[in-house]
Design an enzyme around this catalytic site. Structure first.
Site, PDB file in Angstrom:
ATOM      1  N   ASP A 133       3.828   1.052  11.942  1.00 31.30           N
ATOM      2  CA  ASP A 133       2.411   0.659  11.443  1.00 31.30           C
ATOM      3  C   ASP A 133       2.228  -1.037  11.906  1.00 31.30           C
ATOM      4  O   ASP A 133       0.995  -1.424  12.133  1.00 31.30           O
ATOM      5  CB  ASP A 133       2.676   0.415   9.882  1.00 31.30           C
ATOM      6  CG  ASP A 133       2.751   1.702   9.175  1.00 31.30           C
ATOM      7  OD1 ASP A 133       2.197   2.776  10.029  1.00 31.30           O
ATOM      8  OD2 ASP A 133       3.114   1.778   8.133  1.00 31.30           O
TER       9      ASP A 133
ATOM     10  N   ARG B 185       0.668  15.109  12.256  1.00 32.64           N
ATOM     11  CA  ARG B 185       1.558  14.405  11.275  1.00 32.64           C
ATOM     12  C   ARG B 185       1.667  15.937  10.247  1.00 32.64           C
ATOM     13  O   ARG B 185       1.045  16.068   9.285  1.00 32.64           O
ATOM     14  CB  ARG B 185       0.614  13.637  10.472  1.00 32.64           C
ATOM     15  CG  ARG B 185       0.156  12.282  11.220  1.00 32.64           C
ATOM     16  CD  ARG B 185      -0.664  11.288  10.644  1.00 32.64           C
ATOM     17  NE  ARG B 185       0.217  10.566   9.848  1.00 32.64           N
ATOM     18  CZ  ARG B 185      -0.202   9.623   8.919  1.00 32.64           C
ATOM     19  NH1 ARG B 185      -1.567   9.470   8.671  1.00 32.64           N
ATOM     20  NH2 ARG B 185       0.603   8.835   8.073  1.00 32.64           N
TER      21      ARG B 185
ATOM     22  N   LYS C 170       0.905  -1.297  -0.099  1.00 36.62           N
ATOM     23  CA  LYS C 170       0.157  -0.005   0.104  1.00 36.62           C
ATOM     24  C   LYS C 170       1.064   1.288   0.066  1.00 36.62           C
ATOM     25  O   LYS C 170       0.595   1.923  -0.704  1.00 36.62           O
ATOM     26  CB  LYS C 170      -0.757  -0.165   1.059  1.00 36.62           C
ATOM     27  CG  LYS C 170      -1.606   1.414   1.404  1.00 36.62           C
ATOM     28  CD  LYS C 170      -1.919   1.514   2.913  1.00 36.62           C
ATOM     29  CE  LYS C 170      -2.338   2.865   3.304  1.00 36.62           C
ATOM     30  NZ  LYS C 170      -1.430   3.759   4.105  1.00 36.62           N
ATOM     31  N   ASN C 171       1.849   1.274   0.924  1.00 35.84           N
ATOM     32  CA  ASN C 171       2.508   2.708   1.003  1.00 35.84           C
ATOM     33  C   ASN C 171       3.574   2.836  -0.113  1.00 35.84           C
ATOM     34  O   ASN C 171       4.215   3.846  -0.234  1.00 35.84           O
ATOM     35  CB  ASN C 171       3.248   2.694   2.283  1.00 35.84           C
ATOM     36  CG  ASN C 171       2.136   2.830   3.545  1.00 35.84           C
ATOM     37  OD1 ASN C 171       1.170   3.310   3.254  1.00 35.84           O
ATOM     38  ND2 ASN C 171       2.641   2.554   4.666  1.00 35.84           N
TER      39      ASN C 171
ATOM     40  N   CYS D 167      -4.860   8.809   8.212  1.00 36.73           N
ATOM     41  CA  CYS D 167      -5.517   8.289   9.743  1.00 36.73           C
ATOM     42  C   CYS D 167      -4.916   9.523  10.680  1.00 36.73           C
ATOM     43  O   CYS D 167      -4.016  10.077  10.511  1.00 36.73           O
ATOM     44  CB  CYS D 167      -4.572   7.001   9.926  1.00 36.73           C
ATOM     45  SG  CYS D 167      -5.094   5.593   9.277  1.00 36.73           S
TER      46      CYS D 167
ATOM     47  N   ARG E  57      -9.059   0.857   3.496  1.00 35.26           N
ATOM     48  CA  ARG E  57      -7.997   1.695   2.807  1.00 35.26           C
ATOM     49  C   ARG E  57      -6.905   0.975   2.723  1.00 35.26           C
ATOM     50  O   ARG E  57      -5.781   1.384   1.691  1.00 35.26           O
ATOM     51  CB  ARG E  57      -7.664   2.908   3.696  1.00 35.26           C
ATOM     52  CG  ARG E  57      -8.930   4.040   3.833  1.00 35.26           C
ATOM     53  CD  ARG E  57      -8.599   5.362   4.466  1.00 35.26           C
ATOM     54  NE  ARG E  57      -6.945   5.679   4.149  1.00 35.26           N
ATOM     55  CZ  ARG E  57      -5.951   5.906   5.120  1.00 35.26           C
ATOM     56  NH1 ARG E  57      -6.350   6.401   6.148  1.00 35.26           N
ATOM     57  NH2 ARG E  57      -4.786   6.141   4.561  1.00 35.26           N
TER      58      ARG E  57
HETATM   59  N1  EPU Z   1       7.199  14.394  10.417  1.00 34.16           N
HETATM   60  C1  EPU Z   1       7.764  15.991  10.484  1.00 34.16           C
HETATM   61  N2  EPU Z   1       7.595  16.556   9.230  1.00 34.16           N
HETATM   62  C2  EPU Z   1       7.281  16.264   8.107  1.00 34.16           C
HETATM   63  C3  EPU Z   1       7.115  14.918   8.144  1.00 34.16           C
HETATM   64  C4  EPU Z   1       7.185  13.817   9.066  1.00 34.16           C
HETATM   65  O1  EPU Z   1       7.578  16.220  11.714  1.00 34.16           O
HETATM   66  O2  EPU Z   1       7.241  17.106   7.387  1.00 34.16           O
HETATM   67  C5  EPU Z   1       7.388  13.563  11.436  1.00 34.16           C
HETATM   68  C6  EPU Z   1       6.090  12.849  11.718  1.00 34.16           C
HETATM   69  O3  EPU Z   1       5.149  13.763  12.477  1.00 34.16           O
HETATM   70  C7  EPU Z   1       6.764  11.596  12.431  1.00 34.16           C
HETATM   71  C8  EPU Z   1       7.561  11.083  11.777  1.00 34.16           C
HETATM   72  O4  EPU Z   1       8.302  12.470  11.148  1.00 34.16           O
HETATM   73  O5  EPU Z   1       6.555  11.712  13.692  1.00 34.16           O
HETATM   74  C9  EPU Z   1       7.567  10.250  10.564  1.00 34.16           C
HETATM   75  O6  EPU Z   1       6.705  10.361   9.541  1.00 34.16           O
HETATM   76  P1  EPU Z   1       6.955  10.281   8.062  1.00 34.16           P
HETATM   77  O7  EPU Z   1       7.083  11.451   7.122  1.00 34.16           O
HETATM   78  O8  EPU Z   1       8.048   9.113   8.028  1.00 34.16           O
HETATM   79  O9  EPU Z   1       5.653   9.214   7.897  1.00 34.16           O
HETATM   80  P2  EPU Z   1       4.394   9.629   6.662  1.00 34.16           P
HETATM   81  O10 EPU Z   1       5.251   9.523   5.286  1.00 34.16           O
HETATM   82  O11 EPU Z   1       3.711  10.449   7.074  1.00 34.16           O
HETATM   83  C10 EPU Z   1       4.491   7.093   6.153  1.00 34.16           C
HETATM   84  C11 EPU Z   1       3.374   5.986   6.232  1.00 34.16           C
HETATM   85  C12 EPU Z   1       2.775   5.585   7.346  1.00 34.16           C
HETATM   86  C13 EPU Z   1       4.023   5.256   8.212  1.00 34.16           C
HETATM   87  C14 EPU Z   1       5.062   6.489   8.290  1.00 34.16           C
HETATM   88  C15 EPU Z   1       6.300   5.828   9.063  1.00 34.16           C
HETATM   89  C16 EPU Z   1       2.470   6.296   3.890  1.00 34.16           C
HETATM   90  C17 EPU Z   1       1.271   7.134   2.965  1.00 34.16           C
HETATM   91  N3  EPU Z   1       2.191   6.551   5.280  1.00 34.16           N
HETATM   92  O12 EPU Z   1       3.883   8.025   6.582  1.00 34.16           O
HETATM   93  O13 EPU Z   1       1.792   4.549   7.132  1.00 34.16           O
HETATM   94  O14 EPU Z   1       3.473   4.951   9.500  1.00 34.16           O
HETATM   95  O15 EPU Z   1       5.528   6.350   7.091  1.00 34.16           O
HETATM   96  O16 EPU Z   1       7.096   4.595   8.703  1.00 34.16           O
HETATM   97  O17 EPU Z   1       3.446   6.020   3.239  1.00 34.16           O
HETATM   98  C18 EPU Z   1      -0.008   3.189   7.536  1.00 34.16           C
HETATM   99  O18 EPU Z   1       0.271   2.448   6.671  1.00 34.16           O
HETATM  100  O19 EPU Z   1      -0.961   2.947   8.239  1.00 34.16           O
HETATM  101  C19 EPU Z   1       0.600   4.373   7.861  1.00 34.16           C
HETATM  102  C20 EPU Z   1       0.349   5.529   8.542  1.00 34.16           C
END
Ligand code: EPU
Length: 424
Positions: free
Chosen positions: A307, A122, A23-24, A117, A399
């Site tokens: 996750d 975030r 998915k991701n 979510c 989702r």
């Molecule tokens: N963060 C910041 N600023 C940013 C971006 C991230 O402070 O601009 C912080 C976040 O608040 C968090 C950490 O960095 O504390 C990690 O966030 P990251 O950006 O790595 O996560 P994401 O890209 O928003 C993806 C996955 C998530 C998964 C995370 C961590 C997708 C669409 N989502 O989210 O997946 O938990 O990486 O591996 O790829 C899920 O599949 O249930 C899910 C939430």
């Protein structure tokens, strides 16, 4: 009308389950397709509602999109850079990948802020700072729309304060069409990033180092269509490993890249789960000796994925002793604890820590999939609980999990879906 998933727990599962495409990765690969002049065909697409939302957004950009059972074809010949403001943007987090992709292609994008979510803050500041480093100006209007615009995109050295998955991918998407060299330092190393880099490379992008903490991108003028096969979903595979540990006699989890799951596998072994890796399958043998409590800590890849923390929490309710969870990525991602306690679990949390006293018998009741992976936790709990568990808000599960009931029924689970009228 709303739907619930019902599970009659207490049945031992056995058989083989095939893991779907990640998915991701999928949710980044689909927006990435808009960078190509030509036809991009992506195989291994999971049947999940996030794909439907992204296909809707592609159609709003006037691309030709065909979604089939396991692949998607995106043809950009009529693409227009329309502002993305429809409700589909808010249905998922990954709509933010259209920021980087459209910025790369058009040097300009207008988009609503993403949904996804809700398990705590975030922010996307690192994505936006990355775009600014490449030369973009960012503004928000009174309606909350984000406008990102660059006269020129010029490659830069960008250090990420946190190794964010989303920021790494988004900057990569913009940088492949920037002038000159971009170097992303402290880049995230998740397998999904390598998958996106592979797709972009097949389109003609010049990227080195994806999967390490330094990614170097030399911008190109043109990207073309290609074929791509998505990697298997390590989080779905991990969820089935946890389900197998909770209630299987012998389960074969097929279409897995075992090294993507090293951290989870070693934690499950520490708990006393017997497993064997055979090619791209993992076989989990039932454990009649009882599971041991463990301490887990979520970390960026290759650490234990956040996750998987929520479904692991459900499994830990069945382990002997006191387990702890240290959530370092999303410190308040503990909504599953309240739901598990409704079923008789003894959990508590004080972010970034959660504590689980086990083993506790669980009893089926009404619970909520408050977010996608909380939904996975409820499924694990429902499968081990006595009686029937009714899971509400199943759209979160839809989702991210492809055919979850079909796959579980094939393993011998008693799980079904019911539809009911919403109260006024
Ligand atoms: N963060 C910041 N600023 C940013 C971006 C991230 O402070 O601009 C912080 C976040 O608040 C968090 C950490 O960095 O504390 C990690 O966030 P990251 O950006 O790595 O996560 P994401 O890209 O928003 C993806 C996955 C998530 C998964 C995370 C961590 C997708 C669409 N989502 O989210 O997946 O938990 O990486 O591996 O790829 C899920 O599949 O249930 C899910 C939430």
């Amino acid at each position: 009308m709303s739907e619930v998933i019902k599970i009659e727990g207490g049945h031992k599962l056995s058989g083989t389950v095939r893991v779907s495409g990640a998915k991701n990765a999928t949710v980044a690969l689909i927006p990435a397709a808009v960078l190509a002049d030509g036809v991009v065909t992506i195989f291994g697409i999971p049947t999940i509602s996030d794909v439907d939302a992204l296909a809707t957004l592609l159609r709003e950009l006037n691309t030709d999109v065909s979604v089939f059972e396991d692949h998607i074809i995106v043809d950009t010949k009529n693409i227009k850079n329309t502002p993305l403001v429809s409700p589909a943007v808010g249905k998922l987090r990954a709509s933010y990948y259209f920021m980087g992709a459209l910025l790369g292609r058009y040097k300009e994008v207008t988009i609503k802020l993403p949904g996804g979510c809700d398990f705590g803050p975030r922010p996307i500041d690192l994505h936006l700072k990355g775009f600014e480093s490449l030369g973009a100006k960012i503004s928000f209007d009174e309606e909350g729309l984000c406008h990102i615009k660059a006269k020129r995109l010029v490659g830069k050295r960008i250090y990420l304060d946190f190794a964010s998955v989303g920021a790494t991918i988004n900057i990569m998407l913009a940088a492949v069409r920037a002038e000159g060299r971009t170097i992303i330092e402290n880049a995230a190393k998740e397998p999904e990033i390598i998958d996106v880099a592979n797709l972009l490379t097949k389109m003609g992008a010049r990227i080195r180092g994806a999967g390490t903490n330094t990614i170097t991108i030399d911008g190109v003028d043109h990207l073309s269509g290609c074929y791509h096969e998505i990697i298997p979903d390590r989080i779905e595979a991990g969820t089935f490993l946890i389900i197998a540990a909770a209630c299987s006699k012998r389960m074969v989890i097929d279409n897995v890249i075992p090294q993507h799951l090293d951290a989870l596998i070693s934690k499950l072994e520490e708990m006393g789960v017997d497993m064997e890796q055979v090619g791209d399958s993992i076989i989990v043998y039932g454990n009649d000796r009882g599971l041991s409590a463990v301490d887990i800590k979520t970390q960026v890849y290759p650490g234990l994925a956040t996750d998987l923390q929520q479904p692991m929490c459900a499994l830990l309710t069945q382990a002997n002793g006191r387990s702890t969870i240290h959530e370092t990525i999303y410190q308040t991602r503990f909504k599953q604890c309240d739901q598990l306690n409704l079923m008789g679990a003894k959990t508590s949390y004080d972010p970034p820590m959660a504590y689980i006293e086990g083993p506790t018998p669980l009893t089926g009741t009404d619970v909520s999939a408050t977010d996608l992976r909380c939904g996975a936790a409820m499924i694990v709990a429902g499968l081990v609980a006595k009686g029937v568990t009714t899971i509400h808000n199943v759209y979160h599960i839809d989702r991210g999990y492809d055919g979850i009931e079909r796959k579980l029924i094939a393993l011998g689970a008693r799980i079904w879906r019911e539809t009911y009228e919403d109260e006024e």
